[in-house]
Design a protein around this motif. Structure first.
Motif, PDB file in Angstrom:
ATOM      1  N   GLY A  25       3.166  -3.689   8.106  1.00 35.37           N
ATOM      2  CA  GLY A  25       3.072  -4.835   7.203  1.00 35.37           C
ATOM      3  C   GLY A  25       4.070  -5.922   7.552  1.00 35.37           C
ATOM      4  O   GLY A  25       3.747  -7.112   7.494  1.00 35.37           O
ATOM      5  N   VAL A  26       5.296  -5.525   7.902  1.00 37.30           N
ATOM      6  CA  VAL A  26       6.316  -6.507   8.304  1.00 37.30           C
ATOM      7  C   VAL A  26       5.847  -7.274   9.540  1.00 37.30           C
ATOM      8  O   VAL A  26       5.955  -8.509   9.613  1.00 37.30           O
ATOM      9  CB  VAL A  26       7.655  -5.803   8.587  1.00 37.30           C
ATOM     10  CG1 VAL A  26       8.651  -6.780   9.224  1.00 37.30           C
ATOM     11  CG2 VAL A  26       8.238  -5.225   7.306  1.00 37.30           C
ATOM     12  N   ALA A  27       5.310  -6.540  10.537  1.00 35.47           N
ATOM     13  CA  ALA A  27       4.841  -7.182  11.766  1.00 35.47           C
ATOM     14  C   ALA A  27       3.664  -8.115  11.491  1.00 35.47           C
ATOM     15  O   ALA A  27       3.586  -9.222  12.037  1.00 35.47           O
ATOM     16  CB  ALA A  27       4.447  -6.116  12.790  1.00 35.47           C
ATOM     17  N   ILE A  28       2.741  -7.681  10.636  1.00 34.75           N
ATOM     18  CA  ILE A  28       1.575  -8.512  10.315  1.00 34.75           C
ATOM     19  C   ILE A  28       2.008  -9.775   9.577  1.00 34.75           C
ATOM     20  O   ILE A  28       1.539 -10.877   9.878  1.00 34.75           O
ATOM     21  CB  ILE A  28       0.564  -7.710   9.467  1.00 34.75           C
ATOM     22  CG1 ILE A  28      -0.036  -6.567  10.300  1.00 34.75           C
ATOM     23  CG2 ILE A  28      -0.556  -8.613   8.951  1.00 34.75           C
ATOM     24  CD1 ILE A  28      -0.838  -5.572   9.475  1.00 34.75           C
ATOM     25  N   ALA A  29       2.908  -9.629   8.595  1.00 35.92           N
ATOM     26  CA  ALA A  29       3.375 -10.786   7.834  1.00 35.92           C
ATOM     27  C   ALA A  29       4.083 -11.785   8.738  1.00 35.92           C
ATOM     28  O   ALA A  29       3.867 -13.006   8.634  1.00 35.92           O
ATOM     29  CB  ALA A  29       4.307 -10.336   6.710  1.00 35.92           C
ATOM     30  N   ALA A  30       4.929 -11.286   9.641  1.00 35.70           N
ATOM     31  CA  ALA A  30       5.626 -12.177  10.571  1.00 35.70           C
ATOM     32  C   ALA A  30       4.637 -12.902  11.472  1.00 35.70           C
ATOM     33  O   ALA A  30       4.792 -14.101  11.752  1.00 35.70           O
ATOM     34  CB  ALA A  30       6.626 -11.380  11.403  1.00 35.70           C
ATOM     35  N   ALA A  32       0.815  -1.213   0.000  1.00 32.02           N
ATOM     36  CA  ALA A  32       0.000   0.000   0.000  1.00 32.02           C
ATOM     37  C   ALA A  32       0.847   1.262   0.000  1.00 32.02           C
ATOM     38  O   ALA A  32       0.373   2.334  -0.404  1.00 32.02           O
ATOM     39  CB  ALA A  32      -0.918   0.005   1.225  1.00 32.02           C
ATOM     40  N   ASP A  33       2.105   1.155   0.421  1.00 32.52           N
ATOM     41  CA  ASP A  33       2.973   2.328   0.471  1.00 32.52           C
ATOM     42  C   ASP A  33       3.792   2.520  -0.800  1.00 32.52           C
ATOM     43  O   ASP A  33       4.583   3.440  -0.885  1.00 32.52           O
ATOM     44  CB  ASP A  33       3.938   2.212   1.655  1.00 32.52           C
ATOM     45  CG  ASP A  33       3.697   3.302   2.675  1.00 32.52           C
ATOM     46  OD1 ASP A  33       2.567   3.801   2.717  1.00 32.52           O
ATOM     47  OD2 ASP A  33       4.636   3.650   3.411  1.00 32.52           O
ATOM     48  N   ASN A  34       3.629   1.625  -1.779  1.00 30.25           N
ATOM     49  CA  ASN A  34       4.379   1.751  -3.027  1.00 30.25           C
ATOM     50  C   ASN A  34       3.674   2.692  -3.994  1.00 30.25           C
ATOM     51  O   ASN A  34       2.495   3.005  -3.837  1.00 30.25           O
ATOM     52  CB  ASN A  34       4.566   0.380  -3.684  1.00 30.25           C
ATOM     53  CG  ASN A  34       5.681  -0.400  -3.037  1.00 30.25           C
ATOM     54  OD1 ASN A  34       6.852  -0.155  -3.280  1.00 30.25           O
ATOM     55  ND2 ASN A  34       5.303  -1.340  -2.176  1.00 30.25           N
ATOM     56  N   MET A  71       3.468   2.345   7.805  1.00 31.24           N
ATOM     57  CA  MET A  71       2.635   1.337   7.156  1.00 31.24           C
ATOM     58  C   MET A  71       3.463   0.107   6.788  1.00 31.24           C
ATOM     59  O   MET A  71       3.032  -1.038   6.963  1.00 31.24           O
ATOM     60  CB  MET A  71       1.972   1.920   5.906  1.00 31.24           C
ATOM     61  CG  MET A  71       1.142   0.918   5.106  1.00 31.24           C
ATOM     62  SD  MET A  71      -0.345   0.389   5.994  1.00 31.24           S
ATOM     63  CE  MET A  71      -1.395   1.820   5.704  1.00 31.24           C
ATOM     64  N   GLN A  72       4.675   0.327   6.267  1.00 28.44           N
ATOM     65  CA  GLN A  72       5.531  -0.793   5.897  1.00 28.44           C
ATOM     66  C   GLN A  72       5.961  -1.594   7.125  1.00 28.44           C
ATOM     67  O   GLN A  72       5.988  -2.824   7.100  1.00 28.44           O
ATOM     68  CB  GLN A  72       6.758  -0.288   5.142  1.00 28.44           C
ATOM     69  CG  GLN A  72       6.447   0.184   3.731  1.00 28.44           C
ATOM     70  CD  GLN A  72       7.667   0.748   3.049  1.00 28.44           C
ATOM     71  OE1 GLN A  72       8.472   1.446   3.664  1.00 28.44           O
ATOM     72  NE2 GLN A  72       7.825   0.464   1.763  1.00 28.44           N
ATOM     73  N   LEU A  73       6.300  -0.902   8.207  1.00 29.12           N
ATOM     74  CA  LEU A  73       6.664  -1.605   9.439  1.00 29.12           C
ATOM     75  C   LEU A  73       5.487  -2.417   9.969  1.00 29.12           C
ATOM     76  O   LEU A  73       5.662  -3.543  10.462  1.00 29.12           O
ATOM     77  CB  LEU A  73       7.133  -0.604  10.496  1.00 29.12           C
ATOM     78  CG  LEU A  73       8.534  -0.024  10.303  1.00 29.12           C
ATOM     79  CD1 LEU A  73       8.824   1.038  11.357  1.00 29.12           C
ATOM     80  CD2 LEU A  73       9.580  -1.140  10.369  1.00 29.12           C
TER      81      LEU A  73
END
Length: 320
Positions: free
Chosen positions: A287-292, A153-155, A283-285
């Protein structure tokens, strides 16, 4: 032992989970570095064909000595199997992914290709082998894909017309599907990693090299840059990452191992901090936490640790 148990890589044995996770994460880290190398290569002036030849040709040169020493282990790699592996990891996969990357936004690549790999690698064992998918894995897959969507979403938005973007998205669907099939086949056939990957890379090189030499012109760049890309493409992307990934498949099964390619975008976000000095957005951070979290939930790590502790106590008391 039933096929369902066999195809999951024996995950019921607690001692196989941790090595499988470590192999999977190591493969994702190697691929994240490889992606950094691709960005460097394209910025330096290498074409997609240059990088593809370095990836498959480099892997062939690196693995050839091991393949010769261990050729007795290649009896299970029949010509039909080799052809399928070559299709799923070779030129068709590279063509679809590189084409999609060129005409669709990066945000779409981050979500669609790994998302399709997750879906295909987990559905094929269910449909073809009658395996059961746990509720934890189903929820974890959705959470993991949600994390990818948050990163995407941040791209930047689409850089081309809607029609071109749709074609690019379809390319990502195709590349993700092929990689999911590749994951499933490696898990089902239980082929030795070095021999299988080396043979498929060699076949791909034999197909690509004549076309490259006749119709394309190599990038006019210094030898040092070619050697740098040979490391990124052949050593990391074409050899180390795929062998580690195959080792994860052998221990976790194709479904669980198929989750790890989805960790490449989150890891790339984190690697951009020390390598490029690029700090991720909030937002990216997230996303990293959610994916992990999705990966942890899918692997049921907490339950596995509890089972492993119980397994150790049972062995200590001599209980069967």
């Amino acid at each position: 032992m039933s096929r369902a148990t066999r195809d999951t890589g024996g995950l019921g044995h607690p001692g196989r989970l941790l090595p499988g996770v470590l192999f999977g994460l190591s493969a994702a880290i190697a691929w994240a570095f490889y992606n950094v190398g691709v960005d460097i290569g394209r910025s330096d002036g290498f074409s997609s064909a240059d990088l593809a030849l370095l990836r498959y040709g480099g892997a062939t040169l690196l693995m050839a000595p091991l393949m010769l020493l261990r050729r007795s282990r290649m009896s299970g790699l029949t010509l039909p199997r080799l052809a399928l592996l070559t299709i799923t990891m070779g030129p068709p996969f590279a063509f679809l992914f590189n084409t999609g990357f060129g005409i669709a936004p990066l945000a779409h690549a981050v979500v669609i290709s790994p998302g399709m790999t997750i879906i295909v690698a987990n559905l094929l064992p269910v449909v073809l082998d009658g395996q059961k998918m746990t509720l934890n894995r189903k929820i974890g897959m959705l959470v993991l894909i949600g994390g990818l969507a948050a990163i995407a979403a941040d791209n930047a938005p689409s850089k081309m017309a809607d029609t071109a973007t749709l074609i690019g998205d379809l390319c990502f669907v195709g590349s993700g599907t092929l990689w999911g099939v590749f994951t499933y086949l490696l898990g089902r056939w239980r082929l030795p990693a070095v021999e299988a990957i080396g043979a498929a890379s060699a076949t791909t090189t034999v197909v690509l090299l004549p076309v490259y030499l006749v119709f394309l012109e190599p990038a006019r760049l210094p030898a040092g840059m070619w050697l740098e890309q040979a490391f990124y493409q052949g050593a990391l992307g074409g050899s180390l990452a795929i062998v580690l990934y195959a080792a994860a498949i052998s221990r976790l099964g194709s479904g669980l191992a198929g989750l790890f390619p989805a960790m490449i975008p989150p890891l790339a976000v984190l690697l951009a901090i020390p390598i490029a000095g690029q700090w991720p957005s909030a937002m990216q951070l997230a996303g990293v936490a959610i994916a992990a979290s999705g990966l942890i939930l899918s692997l049921d790590l907490a339950g596995a640790l509890i089972r492993r502790a119980g397994y150790g106590r049972d062995r200590g008391t001599g209980r069967s």
